[in-house]
Design a protein around this motif. Structure first.
Motif, PDB file in Angstrom:
ATOM      1  N   LEU A 159       0.860  -1.177   0.000  1.00 53.23           N
ATOM      2  CA  LEU A 159       0.000   0.000   0.000  1.00 53.23           C
ATOM      3  C   LEU A 159       0.895   1.225   0.000  1.00 53.23           C
ATOM      4  O   LEU A 159       1.708   1.399   0.906  1.00 53.23           O
TER       5      LEU A 159
ATOM      6  N   LEU B  34       0.979   5.034   0.554  1.00 58.25           N
ATOM      7  CA  LEU B  34       0.095   6.015   1.176  1.00 58.25           C
ATOM      8  C   LEU B  34       0.729   7.389   1.119  1.00 58.25           C
ATOM      9  O   LEU B  34       1.918   7.539   1.369  1.00 58.25           O
TER      10      LEU B  34
ATOM     11  N   ASP C 191      -4.088   9.974   0.025  1.00 59.98           N
ATOM     12  CA  ASP C 191      -4.275   9.126  -1.140  1.00 59.98           C
ATOM     13  C   ASP C 191      -3.691   7.761  -0.813  1.00 59.98           C
ATOM     14  O   ASP C 191      -2.748   7.656  -0.050  1.00 59.98           O
ATOM     15  N   ALA C 192      -4.259   6.751  -1.423  1.00 61.22           N
ATOM     16  CA  ALA C 192      -3.749   5.399  -1.192  1.00 61.22           C
ATOM     17  C   ALA C 192      -3.762   4.650  -2.510  1.00 61.22           C
ATOM     18  O   ALA C 192      -4.663   4.821  -3.318  1.00 61.22           O
ATOM     19  N   GLU C 193      -2.765   3.849  -2.707  1.00 63.74           N
ATOM     20  CA  GLU C 193      -2.718   3.057  -3.934  1.00 63.74           C
ATOM     21  C   GLU C 193      -2.261   1.657  -3.560  1.00 63.74           C
ATOM     22  O   GLU C 193      -1.283   1.502  -2.843  1.00 63.74           O
TER      23      GLU C 193
ATOM     24  N   HIS D 128      -9.023   2.073  -2.155  1.00 65.54           N
ATOM     25  CA  HIS D 128      -8.509   3.433  -2.006  1.00 65.54           C
ATOM     26  C   HIS D 128      -9.619   4.424  -1.682  1.00 65.54           C
ATOM     27  O   HIS D 128      -9.375   5.436  -1.033  1.00 65.54           O
ATOM     28  N   GLU D 129     -10.846   4.091  -2.088  1.00 69.02           N
ATOM     29  CA  GLU D 129     -11.948   4.976  -1.718  1.00 69.02           C
ATOM     30  C   GLU D 129     -12.233   4.901  -0.226  1.00 69.02           C
ATOM     31  O   GLU D 129     -12.616   5.875   0.406  1.00 69.02           O
TER      32      GLU D 129
ATOM     33  N   LYS E 105      -9.317   6.966   1.773  1.00 71.33           N
ATOM     34  CA  LYS E 105      -9.102   8.419   1.637  1.00 71.33           C
ATOM     35  C   LYS E 105      -9.748   9.129   2.805  1.00 71.33           C
ATOM     36  O   LYS E 105     -10.930   8.972   3.072  1.00 71.33           O
TER      37      LYS E 105
END
Lengths: 357, 193, 440
Positions: free
Chosen positions: C26, C28, C37-39, C413-414, C417
């Motif tokens: 992850l 961040l 934000d996160a991916e 990721h939603e 956030k």
């Protein structure tokens, strides 16, 4: 300090020094023992056996030898410092942490004064008139160790852990001072051995221990103390599953020193709780027996140690039962719940004392 | 199944300009849409007929289909890849399926249709996987990245001409040849712009 | 991810992290403790399941399916075999259907116990984790007795299941369920009304209905958001239409609702299994005398003394693959070119022996007609779909797994956030991401 003959100053210093040495060793020994207690107690609670493999010549001793094997393991590991970190601070941080915690032990009153060889010897290693403030101040300085460790690890995880630790400890120090205001108002002194002596009074046969006079303050003190020492449900700075903690870049004995600091601070917390709320070395009914001073004092020391162990056991139980607080909820608890309750407690105490006297 | 698919098919036939080839019944209905109109068909199905969930988006490589057994290949002449869009019309109140539908879209070469990411956000990852495994690109996603394989992987593994035991070139650390001692700069986190 | 102002910094919850069960990365972007934000970066456990399925015969793919969602392997086994049976047009015996349902539900219970336990452990409650794992241990013992393995079960075959259940298995499972019930009650007492746990999980990781549907999220995550979608109800398969069970639904879609939904589903799964034990058709009836031990039969067969074997009755453990005739047809469809013959025929007649080898040997085996089929089952995390394409050979042309975790993670990721770092752990644990299913 009540005594009959004033001894020469250097004798007092020597005796103090010997007692400090003994107290710190006691603390370190109990801290090592606590690591075994934690393993076995959590194992009992979680319906498993716990570590029991370390043996000397086939003799297992319920896993007590793990204390030695852990220490040897930690001492023989590579002393690693992250290249992206700051080497001097990295080495200094565990020393500051552990040093402050260990020095707090010196202020705890292990027993009453002993009449021996025509003199009175105090069983408090550092007989200070401001013992409470001394302990709290040293715990404050311990924050520096945490921040140094977090900042010098050169990793964002360590930084987060250090920041969390610092914020948590500082907020709960304020809370602790507020909590202690009420019992200190009743005792009227900051000297720890005087406080313990004060609680030896009885009222209709019940000893006037702090826990009976100030039950709310006791609960709040245990909560705030656990948060201060990053124990029990407040171990977010060392939140293992989340950010691993401010000691993420430590290995070997430096890491061991942080763990030992954790245990020693628990002992200090338990010692303070015992002294302030559980009557310190006081055994109800012992003075009526009229035993010789040395025996009575040793029994008092034994009682103190027993009470400290009981408080530590309760702390361990709480740790393995409750989940962890989230950080903002933790700070909310300290500032919005504990602080107002402590101040309310103080108001009620002052008002009640004014009514009764 | 409470949605009548015949009216849906009539609508889609009108939209695509030609009747769609159909097979299967009930929840296993499969219609073949031209790839160029796949996005429009999805949009119509979502907005007018209540197909609110994209259950799956996958691809099948039909190169060499039926070579050993002689089975006829369902691919029209020259087409190799077939995208399969699987849609569900879910009733949020009762949790029952009004209908299930699969749309087959034959891809010309390996240039796929317009991305369905604006209709169904999960299509983002699904399309990345199709690109990663099959090499089928989506026309409005020129910077599509791999999702399951590492970025330096060469080839598209689920294609039929990718042998299962194929070796990949070895890769080194990101910047230049391997170094003997790591420096501070190697360990500072880099913020990717 | 774009770099924000200088106050923000990037934290990498890398593949090696105590809370990233399975392996996942992850990235961040944090500002203090808030996530900007996160991916998610996946693919660390990609083992080319779909490529292997194209290279191995149909039945040989079943062990690969074990390793998909490895905490509920029996559901994957059943799902894959059902897809192939749909393609080949094989109808499996009723007892085999009940056995598949029972084993799937037991797997679902182990999946939920693991998820709730791991989630509790990451929030600090080690004790609840270890209690729940003890209950899971009892269930693993039952699964071991039935299939021969705790996790890599490979229980189903195309045409039925590998072997019947032992006669004492229902009682073993009922005893395990007592332990599961008491353990869930303990964990419930430790967590459900615990102020700390509720504070950590209430209001964090909130998923709305619309977002869930847009991301294709199914399973406990969708049900906690308020949509009662369960494939067992919406598109019943096996014998679920005869069974009486409830679909627990949450309200707000936060982590606490997911925890409650999973606990309720454990209860419902136990209810289903008990009904199955009551309804399951009778199993193999073996008259005790005149039964030849399986080892003796195979000895005689290998030495060529096969004269009376066809008429004999074999005494073979019911869990062994290729069992005795009396139990064979109850757990495997009697399709000559897809399922193994019973041992009396294998050793006693040349046709049986040929049939056995025609199915086992490389290059021969099950050959479903050319075509495609899609079968959806309810996995531990949602709709687990198998899309199978055949061109008439003895191995698949394409097997596509629709992994429920993939869609859950696509929407992660939603959920993250605007959350705090500590919420990431709680949210991530309640998604029940299993890397084996996510990356295949």
């Amino acid at each position: 300090m009540s005594c009959c003959v004033t001894p020469p100053a250097w004798q007092g210093w020597l005796w103090s020094g010997a007692l400090i040495f003994a107290a710190v060793n006691f603390g370190l020994g109990v801290a090592a023992f606590l690591s075994w207690v934690e393993r076995k107690q959590s194992a009992l609670l979680q319906d498993r056996i716990g570590a029991n493999r370390a043996e000397i010549f086939g003799f297992r001793a319920l896993g007590l030898f793990h204390i030695f094997s852990d220490a040897i393991k930690m001492l023989t590991k590579e002393d690693f410092a992250p290249p992206a970190g700051l080497r001097p601070w990295h080495s200094l941080a565990p020393i500051v942490s552990m040093g402050c915690a260990a020095l707090c032990l010196a202020a705890l009153p292990f027993g009453d004064s002993v009449e021996f060889l025509g003199r009175s010897w105090s069983l408090t290693p550092l007989p200070l008139e401001y013992g409470v403030v001394f302990v709290l101040a040293l715990l404050s300085i311990g924050v520096h160790g945490v921040v140094m460790a977090g900042r010098s690890s050169g990793s964002n995880y360590g930084l987060l852990g250090g920041l969390r630790g610092a914020a948590q400890m500082i907020s709960y120090e304020v809370a602790m001072l507020a909590i202690l205001a009420a019992p200190l108002y009743i005792y009227g002194t900051l000297d720890l051995s005087e406080i313990a002596r004060w609680q030896a009074r009885t009222w209709h046969g019940i000893p006037m221990w702090g826990i009976f006079l100030q039950p709310l303050a006791f609960i709040l003190f245990m909560t705030a103390g656990a948060a201060e020492t990053k124990r029990a449900p407040f171990d977010l700075p060392e939140g293992e599953a989340e950010i691993v903690g401010y000691f993420v870049e430590y290995s070997g004995m430096k890491f061991g020193m942080f763990l030992t600091t954790d245990f020693i601070e628990s002992i200090v917390l338990a010692g303070m709780a015992t002294t302030l709320f559980l009557g310190g070395w006081h055994v109800p009914g012992l003075s009526a027996l009229g035993l010789p001073s040395l025996v009575a004092a040793l029994l008092g020391v034994g009682a103190f140690i027993l009470k400290v162990m009981t408080v530590l056991w309760v702390l361990m139980q709480v740790r393995w039962t409750l989940p962890r607080f989230r950080f903002d909820q933790l700070l909310d608890l300290g500032w919005k719940n504990i602080l107002p309750l402590a101040l309310a407690n103080l108001l009620v105490t002052v008002w009640a004392a004014a009514l009764l006297s | 199944m409470s949605l009548e698919l015949s009216s849906v098919k009539a609508d889609l036939d009108a939209f695509c300009g030609a009747p769609l080839a159909a097979r299967g019944t009930g929840f296993d209905t499969v219609w073949t849409v031209p790839a160029a109109q796949a996005h429009g068909a999805l949009e119509r199905l979502k907005s007018r007929h209540g197909f609110n969930m994209l259950a799956d988006l996958t691809c099948v490589d039909l190169q060499g289909f039926g070579k050993e057994t002689g089975a006829p290949s369902p691919a029209p002449a020259g087409a190799r890849f077939k995208l399969v869009y699987r849609l569900s019309a879910l009733d949020p109140a009762t949790g029952l399926l009004n209908a299930r539908l699969a749309l087959d879209a034959w891809v010309d070469g390996d240039a796929g249709p317009v991305s369905a990411g604006d209709l169904f956000p999960c299509a983002d990852w699904l399309e990345r996987e199709v690109w990663d495994m099959f090499g089928v690109s989506f026309s409005d996603r020129p910077d599509i990245t791999r999702i399951l394989m590492y970025p330096e992987f060469v080839g598209h593994p689920l294609r039929k001409d990718y042998p299962i035991k194929k070796r990949q070139p070895l890769i080194g650390p990101p910047d230049g040849p391997p170094r003997e001692r790591l420096t501070e700069a190697d360990l500072r986190p880099r913020i990717v712009e | 991810m774009k770099a924000h102002e200088s106050r923000s910094y990037m934290l990498n919850m890398g593949p090696a992290h105590p809370a990233m069960h399975g392996v996942i990365r992850l990235l961040l972007m944090l500002e203090g403790e808030h996530v900007l934000d996160a991916e998610a970066e996946i693919g660390y456990l990609h083992r080319a399941f779909e490529k292997h399925a194209e290279n191995d015969p149909w039945n040989n793919v079943v062990p690969w399916t074990d390793r998909l969602n490895y905490v509920s392997p029996l559901i994957n086994n059943s799902g894959y075999c059902m897809a192939v049976e749909k393609l080949a047009g094989i109808a499996i015996p009723e007892r085999a259907q009940y056995l598949r349902v029972i084993s799937s539900e037991v797997s679902r219970i182990t999946d939920h116990l693991t998820c709730v336990g791991a989630n509790a452990m990451e929030l600090g409650s080690f004790t609840a984790f270890l209690y729940l794992l003890q209950a899971r241990e009892e269930l693993y013992r039952c699964v071991d007795r039935l299939t021969g393995a705790r996790v890599t079960t490979s229980y189903t075959r195309v045409g039925g299941v590998k072997g019947d259940m032992p006669a004492d298995w229902p009682d073993m499972v009922r005893k395990a369920f007592e332990k599961v019930r008491s353990t869930v009650k303990d964990a419930d007492g430790l967590l459900t009304k615990n102020r700390i746990f509720v504070d950590r999980t209430r209001g964090t990781g909130v998923l709305s209905k619309e977002k869930a549907l847009a991301y294709g999220i199914t399973g406990p995550m969708l049900r906690s958001a308020g949509v009662p979608y369960d494939v067992r109800r919406a598109q019943p398969y096996l014998v679920y239409d005869r069974l009486d069970f409830e679909v627990p639904v949450g309200e707000t879609g936060d982590n606490y609702d997911r925890y409650l939904v999973r606990l309720a589903e454990i209860d419902q799964s136990m209810r289903i299994v008990e009904q199955c034990f009551a309804q399951i058709p009778a199993g193999p009836i073996q008259s005790p005398d005149q039964a030849l031990p399986g080892s003796k039969m195979s000895d005689l067969g290998k030495r060529g003394m096969t004269a009376d074997l066809l008429k004999a009755k074999a005494d073979v453990d019911p869990t062994l693959e290729g069992g005795a005739r009396c139990g064979r047809d109850s757990v495997m469809a009697p399709v000559p070119d897809a399922t193994l013959p019973p041992k009396e025929e294998t050793y006693g007649s040349i046709e049986g022996l040929m049939r056995h080898f025609e199915i086992i040997m490389w290059g021969r085996g099950i050959t479903p007609p050319a075509g495609e089929a899609y079968q959806a089952v309810e996995g531990g995390n949602g709709e687990l779909g198998f899309h199978v394409v055949s061109d008439g050979r003895d191995r698949a042309w394409r097997v596509r797994v629709r992994p429920p975790c993939f869609f859950n993670m696509a929407g992660l990721h939603e959920l993250l956030k605007g959350a705090l770092v500590a919420d990431i752990i709680a949210t991530f644990g309640s998604i029940n991401m299993i890397a084996g299913e996510l990356d295949r």
